[in-house]
Design a protein around this motif. Sequence first.
Motif, PDB file in Angstrom:
ATOM      1  N   LEU A   1     -15.463  -5.187 -14.672  1.00  0.00           N
ATOM      2  CA  LEU A   1     -15.426  -3.998 -13.819  1.00  0.00           C
ATOM      3  C   LEU A   1     -14.025  -3.793 -13.254  1.00  0.00           C
ATOM      4  O   LEU A   1     -13.785  -3.958 -12.046  1.00  0.00           O
ATOM      5  N   PRO A   2     -13.067  -3.444 -14.106  1.00  0.00           N
ATOM      6  CA  PRO A   2     -11.682  -3.319 -13.632  1.00  0.00           C
ATOM      7  C   PRO A   2     -11.500  -2.226 -12.591  1.00  0.00           C
ATOM      8  O   PRO A   2     -10.520  -2.244 -11.830  1.00  0.00           O
ATOM      9  N   GLU A   3     -12.447  -1.257 -12.532  1.00  0.00           N
ATOM     10  CA  GLU A   3     -12.332  -0.169 -11.557  1.00  0.00           C
ATOM     11  C   GLU A   3     -12.746  -0.606 -10.158  1.00  0.00           C
ATOM     12  O   GLU A   3     -12.492   0.100  -9.173  1.00  0.00           O
ATOM     13  N   SER A   4     -13.425  -1.758 -10.034  1.00  0.00           N
ATOM     14  CA  SER A   4     -13.864  -2.256  -8.729  1.00  0.00           C
ATOM     15  C   SER A   4     -12.804  -3.172  -8.134  1.00  0.00           C
ATOM     16  O   SER A   4     -12.165  -3.959  -8.842  1.00  0.00           O
TER      17      SER A   4
ATOM     18  N   PRO B   1     -25.960   1.589 -11.437  1.00  0.00           N
ATOM     19  CA  PRO B   1     -25.525   2.702 -12.286  1.00  0.00           C
ATOM     20  C   PRO B   1     -24.049   3.047 -12.181  1.00  0.00           C
ATOM     21  O   PRO B   1     -23.391   3.322 -13.193  1.00  0.00           O
ATOM     22  N   GLN B   2     -23.520   3.050 -10.974  1.00  0.00           N
ATOM     23  CA  GLN B   2     -22.082   3.286 -10.789  1.00  0.00           C
ATOM     24  C   GLN B   2     -21.478   2.056 -10.144  1.00  0.00           C
ATOM     25  O   GLN B   2     -21.980   1.579  -9.117  1.00  0.00           O
ATOM     26  N   ALA B   3     -20.428   1.531 -10.749  1.00  0.00           N
ATOM     27  CA  ALA B   3     -19.840   0.276 -10.268  1.00  0.00           C
ATOM     28  C   ALA B   3     -19.415   0.390  -8.810  1.00  0.00           C
ATOM     29  O   ALA B   3     -18.873   1.424  -8.383  1.00  0.00           O
ATOM     30  N   PRO B   4     -19.655  -0.650  -8.001  1.00  0.00           N
ATOM     31  CA  PRO B   4     -19.219  -0.629  -6.602  1.00  0.00           C
ATOM     32  C   PRO B   4     -17.703  -0.467  -6.492  1.00  0.00           C
ATOM     33  O   PRO B   4     -16.947  -0.950  -7.343  1.00  0.00           O
TER      34      PRO B   4
ATOM     35  N   LEU C   1     -42.540 -15.699  -8.761  1.00  0.00           N
ATOM     36  CA  LEU C   1     -41.963 -14.516  -8.142  1.00  0.00           C
ATOM     37  C   LEU C   1     -41.355 -13.564  -9.166  1.00  0.00           C
ATOM     38  O   LEU C   1     -40.758 -14.004 -10.159  1.00  0.00           O
ATOM     39  N   PRO C   2     -41.456 -12.254  -8.929  1.00  0.00           N
ATOM     40  CA  PRO C   2     -40.807 -11.285  -9.818  1.00  0.00           C
ATOM     41  C   PRO C   2     -39.287 -11.412  -9.738  1.00  0.00           C
ATOM     42  O   PRO C   2     -38.735 -11.766  -8.687  1.00  0.00           O
ATOM     43  N   ALA C   3     -38.616 -11.116 -10.841  1.00  0.00           N
ATOM     44  CA  ALA C   3     -37.154 -11.158 -10.881  1.00  0.00           C
ATOM     45  C   ALA C   3     -36.574  -9.984 -10.099  1.00  0.00           C
ATOM     46  O   ALA C   3     -37.189  -8.916 -10.018  1.00  0.00           O
ATOM     47  N   PRO C   4     -35.402 -10.154  -9.511  1.00  0.00           N
ATOM     48  CA  PRO C   4     -34.783  -9.042  -8.781  1.00  0.00           C
ATOM     49  C   PRO C   4     -34.326  -7.939  -9.735  1.00  0.00           C
ATOM     50  O   PRO C   4     -33.922  -8.202 -10.864  1.00  0.00           O
ATOM     51  N   GLU C   5     -34.391  -6.714  -9.260  1.00  0.00           N
ATOM     52  CA  GLU C   5     -33.865  -5.570  -9.993  1.00  0.00           C
ATOM     53  C   GLU C   5     -32.612  -5.063  -9.286  1.00  0.00           C
ATOM     54  O   GLU C   5     -32.508  -5.132  -8.061  1.00  0.00           O
ATOM     55  N   SER C   6     -31.666  -4.553 -10.053  1.00  0.00           N
ATOM     56  CA  SER C   6     -30.400  -4.091  -9.474  1.00  0.00           C
ATOM     57  C   SER C   6     -30.629  -2.905  -8.545  1.00  0.00           C
ATOM     58  O   SER C   6     -31.537  -2.096  -8.765  1.00  0.00           O
ATOM     59  N   PRO C   7     -29.806  -2.772  -7.513  1.00  0.00           N
ATOM     60  CA  PRO C   7     -29.935  -1.608  -6.623  1.00  0.00           C
ATOM     61  C   PRO C   7     -29.537  -0.319  -7.336  1.00  0.00           C
ATOM     62  O   PRO C   7     -28.748  -0.344  -8.287  1.00  0.00           O
ATOM     63  N   GLU C   8     -30.086   0.784  -6.865  1.00  0.00           N
ATOM     64  CA  GLU C   8     -29.780   2.080  -7.464  1.00  0.00           C
ATOM     65  C   GLU C   8     -28.378   2.554  -7.123  1.00  0.00           C
ATOM     66  O   GLU C   8     -27.814   3.430  -7.789  1.00  0.00           O
ATOM     67  N   ARG C   9     -27.807   1.966  -6.079  1.00  0.00           N
ATOM     68  CA  ARG C   9     -26.466   2.372  -5.641  1.00  0.00           C
ATOM     69  C   ARG C   9     -25.884   1.278  -4.761  1.00  0.00           C
ATOM     70  O   ARG C   9     -26.610   0.630  -3.999  1.00  0.00           O
ATOM     71  N   ALA C  10     -24.583   1.058  -4.865  1.00  0.00           N
ATOM     72  CA  ALA C  10     -23.886   0.136  -3.968  1.00  0.00           C
ATOM     73  C   ALA C  10     -22.408   0.538  -3.954  1.00  0.00           C
ATOM     74  O   ALA C  10     -21.687   0.300  -4.923  1.00  0.00           O
ATOM     75  N   ASP C  11     -21.991   1.171  -2.865  1.00  0.00           N
ATOM     76  CA  ASP C  11     -20.564   1.496  -2.745  1.00  0.00           C
ATOM     77  C   ASP C  11     -19.749   0.228  -2.516  1.00  0.00           C
ATOM     78  O   ASP C  11     -18.642   0.092  -3.021  1.00  0.00           O
ATOM     79  N   ARG C  12     -20.324  -0.670  -1.727  1.00  0.00           N
ATOM     80  CA  ARG C  12     -19.730  -1.999  -1.550  1.00  0.00           C
ATOM     81  C   ARG C  12     -20.839  -3.039  -1.702  1.00  0.00           C
ATOM     82  O   ARG C  12     -21.968  -2.806  -1.269  1.00  0.00           O
ATOM     83  N   LEU C  13     -20.496  -4.163  -2.294  1.00  0.00           N
ATOM     84  CA  LEU C  13     -21.475  -5.221  -2.568  1.00  0.00           C
ATOM     85  C   LEU C  13     -20.927  -6.560  -2.101  1.00  0.00           C
ATOM     86  O   LEU C  13     -19.789  -6.928  -2.424  1.00  0.00           O
ATOM     87  N   VAL C  14     -21.736  -7.290  -1.335  1.00  0.00           N
ATOM     88  CA  VAL C  14     -21.447  -8.677  -0.959  1.00  0.00           C
ATOM     89  C   VAL C  14     -22.420  -9.536  -1.749  1.00  0.00           C
ATOM     90  O   VAL C  14     -23.634  -9.438  -1.558  1.00  0.00           O
TER      91      VAL C  14
END
Length: 496
Positions: free
Chosen positions: A477-480, A450-453, A191-204
């Motif tokens: 990610l101290p800003e998250s 690209p921008q930390a959640p 299986l291909p490896a996962p790629e990070s999402p282009e955006r996530a305001d909140r992440l679980v």
Amino acid sequence: MISISHHGATKGVTGSCHELTLGSGARKSGILIDCGLFQGQDEGRGASASDLSIDFPIDHIRALVVTHVHIDHVGRIPYLLAAGFDGPIICSEPSAIMLPEILEDALKIGFTRDRQLIDRVLGLIRSRLVPVPYGQWHSVFDEEGQSLAVRLQRAGHILGSAYVECDARVGDSEERIVFSGDLGAPHAPLLPAPESPERADRLVIESTYGDKDHEDRETRRYRLKAVLEHALADGGTVLVPAFSIGRTQELLYEIESLIHEFADSPVAGAATDTHGRSRTNNKGSDPSFTWESLEIVVDSPLAAEFTRIYRDLKPFWDAEASEVVSQGRHPLSFEQLTVINSHEDHLNAVEYLARSHRPCVVLAGSGMCAGGRVVNYLKAMLGEKRNDVLFVGYQAAGTPGRDILNYGPRGGWVELDGERYDIRARVHQVGGYSAHAGQSDLLRFVQGIPQAPKEIRVVHGDQEAKAALLAKLEGLLPESQTLIPTFAARGTKSQR
């Protein structure tokens, strides 16, 4: 108001079930991300494998989104339907094929043996399935100032696995919320490896291995080779408690590659341990065995069925596996592979391997040794040093698999069906075949956004694993805002 609550996988690694809710009161609408079974001793509301209740309100739930078809993510779906859920079940195209298969087995084991009732439940599930291609937005609802759309992206965990991007809007408030499901390790077979999402305001995000990294593929392949050499040299059986989906197929892929590479090469008179050190064979070893002599047995009808499905879904394989197929090889259907279906053949295989000195690798269900055909093999073979038990997946607390892993190397015992069995067989764990991302992989997934959640919720892990990943995320990610959510009380939102 856009809120997240959790109905599982907050105190352990099983029972995944998360809720995304838009609005409040009479205008409240939401979706569930997974609805899985609890296994082992995962805590929460006293959660266990027997805890099948849907004890939270579902009148406002408009859809269920399935990240993948492992039982700890889908096992409570029949009970969700029984509780009155009548919405669509959204999943990837491969998951739509596999979900009825895995739930049929779960229904037979834990729900009913009534064939007509099972067929009715499966028919209902099939009628609700909405297969969605990867990377394509799917609208769940868009009405009266509220809208929700979901998009599935490859997660690399098992065939069909996905992480879920949710675009939620309530009035002028918009958010993109991402649920990771279970993420796969990079460079895994098939299986291909996962790629990070282009955006996530909140992440679980999951944290099954939030406190450790896996061996790299070359290292784990060498360790697998060493374990198999022990079987070849000592005439023993390597017993692999099999998870039907994912690890079984990846392991078969790697074993086929070893047989292909070494073919008629003889195994040396002295086997090696899992660190490559030479050791003396037991009496009765036969160094004339070659890699082509090694028999591989899949003694799990469900694992065999999913292996067939994997073969049928080659378009979803990665480039490496596709290249292997183009060479005329059959990594999931090779000459040395035998599949056992009937119970009678299973019992005969246990008896034969227990008394013979024919080297063999047996993949038998279930993965945590909490039931299934693997238990008969363990009873017959744990007491002999020439045999090996190889764990390739996570072992939840309270399962026999965890006890064998903990006490086997110390010469302890395990309780199976109410009786104690001494563990003299060698016990190994090759973590790279867990199909879960390690700590560094999880961090790369988050840092690749690209921008930390604004908020990161850490779920689906033991307390130590969650705490370790949380600490790493806080440092990077101290800003998250990072938190470990709690189990939702009946009908209420989770709190930190």
